[in-house]
Design a protein around this motif. Structure first.
Motif, short mmCIF file in Angstrom:
data_model
loop_
_atom_site.label_atom_id
_atom_site.label_comp_id
_atom_site.label_asym_id
_atom_site.label_seq_id
_atom_site.Cartn_x
_atom_site.Cartn_y
_atom_site.Cartn_z
N PHE A 9 0.87 -1.18 0.00
CA PHE A 9 0.00 0.00 0.00
C PHE A 9 0.91 1.23 0.00
CE2 PHE A 9 -4.30 -1.60 0.98
CZ PHE A 9 -4.02 -2.91 1.35
N VAL A 10 0.71 2.14 -0.97
CA VAL A 10 1.49 3.37 -1.02
C VAL A 10 0.58 4.52 -0.64
CG1 VAL A 10 2.80 4.93 -2.51
CG2 VAL A 10 2.97 2.46 -2.84
N ASN A 11 0.99 5.28 0.37
CA ASN A 11 0.21 6.43 0.83
C ASN A 11 -1.27 6.06 0.99
OD1 ASN A 11 -0.08 9.13 1.63
ND2 ASN A 11 -0.39 9.86 -0.47
N ALA A 12 -1.49 4.96 1.69
CA ALA A 12 -2.83 4.37 1.75
C ALA A 12 -3.85 5.29 2.43
CB ALA A 12 -2.77 3.03 2.49
N GLN A 13 -3.42 6.05 3.41
CA GLN A 13 -4.36 6.94 4.11
C GLN A 13 -4.35 8.34 3.51
OE1 GLN A 13 -1.87 5.30 6.34
NE2 GLN A 13 -3.18 3.49 6.27
N GLY A 14 -3.57 8.55 2.44
CA GLY A 14 -3.56 9.84 1.75
C GLY A 14 -2.92 10.96 2.54
N LYS A 15 -2.04 10.61 3.49
CA LYS A 15 -1.43 11.65 4.34
C LYS A 15 -0.36 12.47 3.63
CE LYS A 15 -2.28 9.11 8.62
NZ LYS A 15 -1.73 8.03 9.43
N ASP A 16 0.25 11.88 2.61
CA ASP A 16 1.32 12.57 1.88
C ASP A 16 0.74 13.22 0.63
OD1 ASP A 16 3.51 13.36 0.42
OD2 ASP A 16 4.67 11.54 0.78
N ALA A 17 0.70 14.55 0.65
CA ALA A 17 0.06 15.28 -0.45
C ALA A 17 0.84 15.14 -1.76
CB ALA A 17 -0.08 16.75 -0.08
N ASP A 18 2.12 14.77 -1.67
CA ASP A 18 2.96 14.71 -2.87
C ASP A 18 3.02 13.32 -3.49
OD1 ASP A 18 3.62 17.38 -2.58
OD2 ASP A 18 5.23 16.90 -1.16
N LYS A 19 2.29 12.39 -2.91
CA LYS A 19 2.42 11.02 -3.39
C LYS A 19 1.05 10.46 -3.73
CE LYS A 19 5.88 8.35 -1.55
NZ LYS A 19 6.49 7.44 -0.59
N PRO A 20 0.92 9.80 -4.89
CA PRO A 20 -0.38 9.19 -5.19
C PRO A 20 -0.64 7.98 -4.29
CG PRO A 20 1.25 8.58 -6.86
CD PRO A 20 1.92 9.55 -5.93
N THR A 21 -1.91 7.64 -4.16
CA THR A 21 -2.28 6.41 -3.43
C THR A 21 -2.30 5.26 -4.42
OG1 THR A 21 -3.55 7.65 -1.81
CG2 THR A 21 -4.12 5.33 -2.08
N GLN A 22 -1.52 4.23 -4.13
CA GLN A 22 -1.43 3.09 -5.04
C GLN A 22 -1.41 1.78 -4.25
OE1 GLN A 22 2.30 3.68 -7.14
NE2 GLN A 22 1.44 5.23 -8.52
N ILE A 23 -1.81 0.73 -4.92
CA ILE A 23 -1.58 -0.63 -4.42
C ILE A 23 -0.90 -1.40 -5.54
CG2 ILE A 23 -2.68 -2.81 -3.74
CD1 ILE A 23 -4.95 -1.13 -2.52
N TRP A 24 0.14 -2.15 -5.22
CA TRP A 24 0.77 -3.03 -6.21
C TRP A 24 1.31 -4.25 -5.51
CZ3 TRP A 24 5.84 -3.36 -4.77
CH2 TRP A 24 6.42 -2.25 -4.15
N THR A 25 1.60 -5.29 -6.30
CA THR A 25 2.12 -6.53 -5.71
C THR A 25 3.46 -6.88 -6.35
OG1 THR A 25 1.00 -7.93 -7.36
CG2 THR A 25 -0.22 -7.43 -5.34
N GLN A 26 4.24 -7.66 -5.62
CA GLN A 26 5.54 -8.15 -6.12
C GLN A 26 5.69 -9.58 -5.65
OE1 GLN A 26 8.00 -7.40 -8.12
NE2 GLN A 26 9.20 -9.17 -7.48
N GLY A 27 5.61 -10.53 -6.58
CA GLY A 27 5.63 -11.94 -6.21
C GLY A 27 7.01 -12.57 -6.12
N GLU A 28 7.89 -12.28 -7.09
CA GLU A 28 9.19 -12.94 -7.10
C GLU A 28 10.03 -12.50 -5.91
OE1 GLU A 28 11.69 -12.27 -10.59
OE2 GLU A 28 12.07 -14.41 -10.71
N THR A 29 10.64 -13.43 -5.17
CA THR A 29 10.69 -14.83 -5.51
C THR A 29 9.48 -15.63 -4.97
OG1 THR A 29 12.14 -15.07 -3.60
CG2 THR A 29 13.19 -15.04 -5.74
N GLU A 30 9.21 -15.54 -3.69
CA GLU A 30 8.10 -16.34 -3.14
C GLU A 30 7.25 -15.51 -2.21
OE1 GLU A 30 9.89 -19.96 -1.60
OE2 GLU A 30 10.79 -20.44 -3.55
#
Ligand SMILES: [Zn+2]
Length: 487
Positions: free
Chosen positions: A151-172
């Motif tokens: 979760f990136v900036n999930a609560q929207g506290k950072d005005a300079d950063k968008p709110t994003q969700i992403w995943t990273q699987g490798e390696t496990e």
């Protein structure tokens, strides 16, 4: 996977290598890293998820269809990292029967209702909460974290950063967001229902089959991946992106960028259709997936990742005309991740020890694209730079390309698997001649498509096509270390 920030990474590699050296010398570590035993064959993974932005958690339901691999079995053992497990049941056409299970040490051990044989599929239903911030794995120099779901900036506290969700699987790390057998020698088809705030777009593997407004400011997108791939290649992205549409033949090619880069998306990623054509022709194997999308992410933990049909690039991929005036510094990464869609996603390393069958090819694709697009001199210059990258770390000289005794699986993501492995492919191409080399590449893909590969399978394809024995070559360059010194 493509690492960047070579200088930073190099430092990290140095430190970790020194650590390994110390350990090897003092403890004589010779642990054999065998390929994960396949007791179960994953078939289909269906997920329904929604996100708790306040707690940075994900509520999930999973329907996992599987069967025993060969020997009859009455159990299913899944990786499930730092989750809360609420319910486990056998699902027969929608009717649920509770199953016994034990959840301990990030492993979910399920007792099935009976013993199944290898031709008998069953579907298990699991209701769970993913808690990525509770994951204990800490990552490595190449992949700096292992939370799986971010979760990136999930609560929207950072005005300079968008709110994003992403995943990273490798390696496990995919098993931090859905219970699975988190090994590269498993493959499964997939569908995900993602419920998100309506203001955001979503991206996952495969094609979006429906998008339904829920009426409470939410929307559910249904993504379907109808060809099987490894769990570490599963992907979800959510955020406020511009989606710039492109096309190759009849395949959608999409670029997800932050809105201020919308006007430049084609300057950054616009060579992708030409790369798709070039690699499809060279391999005599058309790009096999239903679409090709690339998305950028804030605070990414590596350089880029070849999630099947949904490649993630770190934010430095985003460049403006001032940056692009001399060169597109991201172009090698773009070709690298695309080429993984044959070497890595279509034919997947059966174990991390054999990572060369993913990363050496992706590394060499950078040369191939540069040679085709900008000429041999420029490509040779990049090959020289790659060799310098290998020589810079003295510990590389002692590492076999295929290694069964690595300290940590992510140590495999080094200049031996990448730079040296790519250069070895270049040598093989020169030794065999272009035509035999490409025919061998094609045979390896065709023989092992939607399955796994190891170095010997590549050897067998090259031998079959060329008629030449290559054991001596592989023994020297794949199963041994070092390089000739010319004085
Ligand atoms: Zn890679």
């Amino acid at each position: 996977m493509k690492k960047i920030f070579i200088a930073v990474l190099f430092l990290g590699t140095l430190f970790s290598s020194n650590g390994i050296f110390a350990q090897t010398e003092t403890s004589g570590r010779t642990e054999y890293r065998q390929t994960h035993t396949k007791s179960t064959e994953l078939k289909h993974t269906k997920l329904k998820v929604n996100f708790d932005y306040a707690k940075e958690q994900m509520n999930g339901e999973e329907w996992l269809t599987a069967s025993p691999h060969f020997y009859p079995s009455d159990s299913l053992i899944l990786d499930a990292k730092a989750m809360l497990i609420h319910e486990v049941a056998l699902d027969k056409n929608g009717a649920k029967t509770p199953l016994k299970y034990a959840y301990k040490d990030d492993m979910l051990r399920i007792t099935l209702d009976k013993t199944y044989t290898r031709n008998q599929d069953y579907t298990v239903y699991i209701k769970y909460t993913a808690r990525p911030n509770e994951v204990k794995d800490k990552g490595s120099a190449a992949i700096t974290d292992a939370k799986g779901l971010y979760f990136v900036n999930a609560q929207g506290k950072d005005a300079d950063k968008p709110t994003q969700i992403w995943t990273q699987g490798e390696t496990e790390a995919s098993s931090a967001w859905f219970p699975t057998i988190d090994k590269p020698n498993q493959k499964t088809t997939q569908e995900i229902y993602m419920t998100v705030p309506d203001k955001y777009v979503t991206l996952s593997n495969g094609l979006m089959k429906s998008s339904v407004k829920e009426g409470n400011g939410l929307r559910t997108d249904h993504w379907v991946m109808d060809k099987k791939h490894a769990p570490y290649l599963f992907f979800m992205g959510v955020g406020d992106y511009a989606v710039v549409k492109d096309k190759w033949r009849n395949i959608p090619v999409d670029y997800y960028v932050e809105k201020e880069y919308e006007a430049y998306a084609k300057q950054i990623f616009g060579n992708t259709p030409e790369m798709l054509e070039f690699f499809s022709k060279k391999l005599n194997y058309d790009y096999p997936w239903s679409k090709y999308a690339q998305i950028t992410a804030r605070d990414y933990v590596s350089g880029a990742m070849e999630n099947t049909t949904a490649v993630l690039h770190q934010e430095s991929a985003q460049q403006k005309p001032g940056d692009l005036i001399d060169e597109n510094r991201w172009e090698d990464v773009i070709s690298h991740e695309l080429f993984h869609h044959w070497f890595g996603d279509l034919v997947t390393t059966e174990s991390w020890s054999n990572l060369t069958v993913n990363e050496s090819f992706a590394n060499y694709s950078e040369y191939l694209w540069n040679e085709y697009k900008y000429g041999k001199d420029f490509a040779d210059y990049t090959l020289m730079k790659a060799a310098e990258g290998y020589f810079r770390d003295p510990s590389n000289v002692t590492k076999d390309l295929v290694r069964f005794n690595y300290h940590h699986k992510e140590d495999m993501f080094d200049a031996v698997s990448y730079n040296k492995g790519g250069s070895i492919l270049h040598m093989l191409r020169n030794y065999l001649g272009d035509e035999a080399f490409w025919a061998g590449m094609h045979d390896y893909l065709k023989t092992n498509e939607y399955g796994t590969g190891e170095a010997h399978q590549f050897r067998l394809s090259l031998e079959k096509v060329s008629g030449k024995d290559l054991n001596w070559f592989l023994n020297q360059w794949y199963f041994n270390s070092g390089h000739p010194t010319v004085s």
